[in-house]
Design an enzyme around this catalytic site. Structure first.
Site, PDB file in Angstrom:
ATOM      1  CB  SER A 194      40.125  62.548  41.897  1.00  0.00           C
ATOM      2  OG  SER A 194      38.843  62.939  42.341  1.00  0.00           O
ATOM      3  CB  SER A 236      35.984  64.006  44.022  1.00  0.00           C
ATOM      4  OG  SER A 236      35.435  64.046  42.723  1.00  0.00           O
ATOM      5  CE  LYS A 255      31.373  58.923  35.789  1.00  0.00           C
ATOM      6  NZ  LYS A 255      31.037  60.197  35.150  1.00  0.00           N
ATOM      7  N   GLY A 309      29.070  58.935  23.590  1.00  0.00           N
ATOM      8  CA  GLY A 309      29.589  58.001  24.589  1.00  0.00           C
ATOM      9  C   GLY A 309      28.889  58.200  25.921  1.00  0.00           C
ATOM     10  CB  ALA A 311      30.506  62.357  28.479  1.00  0.00           C
ATOM     11  CG  ASN A 371      29.554  59.921  18.021  1.00  0.00           C
ATOM     12  OD1 ASN A 371      30.364  60.625  18.631  1.00  0.00           O
ATOM     13  ND2 ASN A 371      29.634  58.601  17.984  1.00  0.00           N
ATOM     14  CE  LYS A 429      29.947  54.964  20.482  1.00  0.00           C
ATOM     15  NZ  LYS A 429      31.412  55.135  20.724  1.00  0.00           N
TER      16      LYS A 429
HETATM   17  P1  ATR Z   1      32.945  59.030  27.470  1.00  0.00           P
HETATM   18  O1  ATR Z   1      32.444  58.026  28.456  1.00  0.00           O
HETATM   19  O2  ATR Z   1      33.900  60.043  28.023  1.00  0.00           O
HETATM   20  O3  ATR Z   1      31.844  59.672  26.690  1.00  0.00           O
HETATM   21  P2  ATR Z   1      33.474  57.211  25.326  1.00  0.00           P
HETATM   22  O4  ATR Z   1      32.270  56.436  25.676  1.00  0.00           O
HETATM   23  O5  ATR Z   1      34.739  56.506  24.972  1.00  0.00           O
HETATM   24  O6  ATR Z   1      33.893  58.196  26.487  1.00  0.00           O
HETATM   25  O7  ATR Z   1      33.067  58.216  24.142  1.00  0.00           O
HETATM   26  C1  ATR Z   1      33.973  59.099  23.579  1.00  0.00           C
HETATM   27  C2  ATR Z   1      33.237  59.960  22.579  1.00  0.00           C
HETATM   28  O8  ATR Z   1      34.160  60.914  22.014  1.00  0.00           O
HETATM   29  C3  ATR Z   1      32.658  59.213  21.407  1.00  0.00           C
HETATM   30  O9  ATR Z   1      31.478  59.862  20.980  1.00  0.00           O
HETATM   31  C4  ATR Z   1      33.775  59.327  20.362  1.00  0.00           C
HETATM   32  O10 ATR Z   1      33.331  59.194  19.019  1.00  0.00           O
HETATM   33  P3  ATR Z   1      33.137  57.721  18.369  1.00  0.00           P
HETATM   34  O11 ATR Z   1      31.870  57.177  18.951  1.00  0.00           O
HETATM   35  O12 ATR Z   1      33.017  57.969  16.923  1.00  0.00           O
HETATM   36  O13 ATR Z   1      34.357  56.948  18.758  1.00  0.00           O
HETATM   37  C5  ATR Z   1      34.201  60.743  20.607  1.00  0.00           C
HETATM   38  N1  ATR Z   1      35.555  61.079  20.138  1.00  0.00           N
HETATM   39  C6  ATR Z   1      36.737  60.687  20.686  1.00  0.00           C
HETATM   40  N2  ATR Z   1      37.775  61.236  20.029  1.00  0.00           N
HETATM   41  C7  ATR Z   1      37.247  62.002  19.028  1.00  0.00           C
HETATM   42  C8  ATR Z   1      37.796  62.825  18.006  1.00  0.00           C
HETATM   43  N3  ATR Z   1      39.120  62.979  17.877  1.00  0.00           N
HETATM   44  N4  ATR Z   1      36.940  63.467  17.191  1.00  0.00           N
HETATM   45  C9  ATR Z   1      35.621  63.321  17.319  1.00  0.00           C
HETATM   46  N5  ATR Z   1      35.031  62.549  18.254  1.00  0.00           N
HETATM   47  C10 ATR Z   1      35.830  61.904  19.105  1.00  0.00           C
END
Ligand code: ATR
Length: 272
Positions: A14, A16, A64, A128, A130, A150, A155
């Protein structure tokens, strides 16, 4: 001295503590700030023990949502985000939960990069936590249209429904899009694995489109390299967002807004 911390698991890398110590030195605030490894099976017990003496804490992955549950009261933006990244102990001992991630990204784009979101066509990649954390703040800037794309389209659709009352919001799959946009923000975790969301390079209008990756690293991220290769006007990583969300938290706790530019420059220097 007033005590602050960041809770995460893992937490070793981190930035922070460094950021907040630099803010404190710059503004002459007397405080301590440490990185604390919270246990995966008892976040709330750990946080409550900390707040017997602590004044405030930042919360990072994977806590979070648990911090959102723990907070006694929530800011409007934390309620919308469904997640808390900043906890503040109030005068009556209760915990206020806030989320400064969206404000941090908007400040980095508007103030540091000089990019106004008003009237713009914006594409957000990912659905997700973020992306959820920044949606309300983005829509408050009144873009012409905001598309959430996405891999798992359902989602994106669910998020678009939840925030539909705040502005012109649409959901999409990656391969449905080909018209150029003004801003592309990568909020997927694909960069972590050195991967790229499979989107068309025609979304970039060469010399015009700004590309922003919420991730950052020593080297340009996979997404930033892709953006530069296809002529993006600029390809920015998320280090500025990290510093700005911290500055928002610092302001909330201390009532003083630190200058972020020197802190960002110092972090860049240390990363390199
Ligand atoms: P965070 O809290 O960091 O947003 P998360 O809730 O696990 O983490 O969400 C990860 C996001 O990255 C999701 O939108 C995921 O897509 P899916 O909803 O289809 O799983 C996306 N993601 C992760 N790896 C990916 C990849 N290789 N290509 C495209 N999207 C990806």
């Amino acid at each position: 001295m007033d005590r602050y911390a960041v809770f995460g698991n893992p937490i070793g890398h981190s930035k922070s503590p460094l950021i907040h110590r630099l803010f404190a030195a710059q503004t002459g605030q007397q405080l301590t700030y440490e990185a604390l490894l919270a246990p995966l099976d008892d976040f709330s017990g750990f946080a409550r023990t900390f707040f017997q003496t602590g004044k405030g804490a930042n919360v990072t992955v994977p806590f979070k949502e648990q911090a959102y549950q723990l907070a006694d009261s929530l800011s409007a933006r934390a309620r919308r985000a469904g997640a808390v990244n900043t906890l503040s102990k109030q005068a009556d001992g209760s915990l206020l939960g806030d989320n400064t991630d969206g404000a941090g990204l908007v400040r980095d784009l508007t103030l540091n990069a000089g990019f106004s979101l008003a009237g713009k066509r914006i594409l957000l990649l990912g659905a997700g936590g973020a992306v959820r954390g920044v949606l309300a703040l983005f829509l408050a800037e009144q873009p012409a249209a905001l598309v959430i794309a996405n891999r798992t389209v359902e989602k994106a659709e669910a998020l678009a429904q939840q925030f539909a009352d705040l502005g012109p919001l649409f959901a999409s799959g990656f391969d449905w899009l080909d018209e150029p946009v003004d801003l592309i923000v990568n909020g997927t975790s694909a960069s972590l694995a050195g991967e790229l969301p499979p989107i068309s390079a025609s979304l970039i209008q060469p010399g015009h489109t700004l590309c922003y990756d919420m991730m950052y690293g020593k080297e340009p991220t996979t997404f930033c390299r892709w953006a530069s290769e296809h002529g993006a006007a600029r390809a920015l990583d998320g280090l500025g967002m990290l510093v700005e969300q911290a500055a928002e938290a610092f302001f909330l706790w201390r009532g003083v807004r630190p200058a972020t530019a020197p802190v960002l420059a110092e972090l860049r220097r240390l990363l390199a």
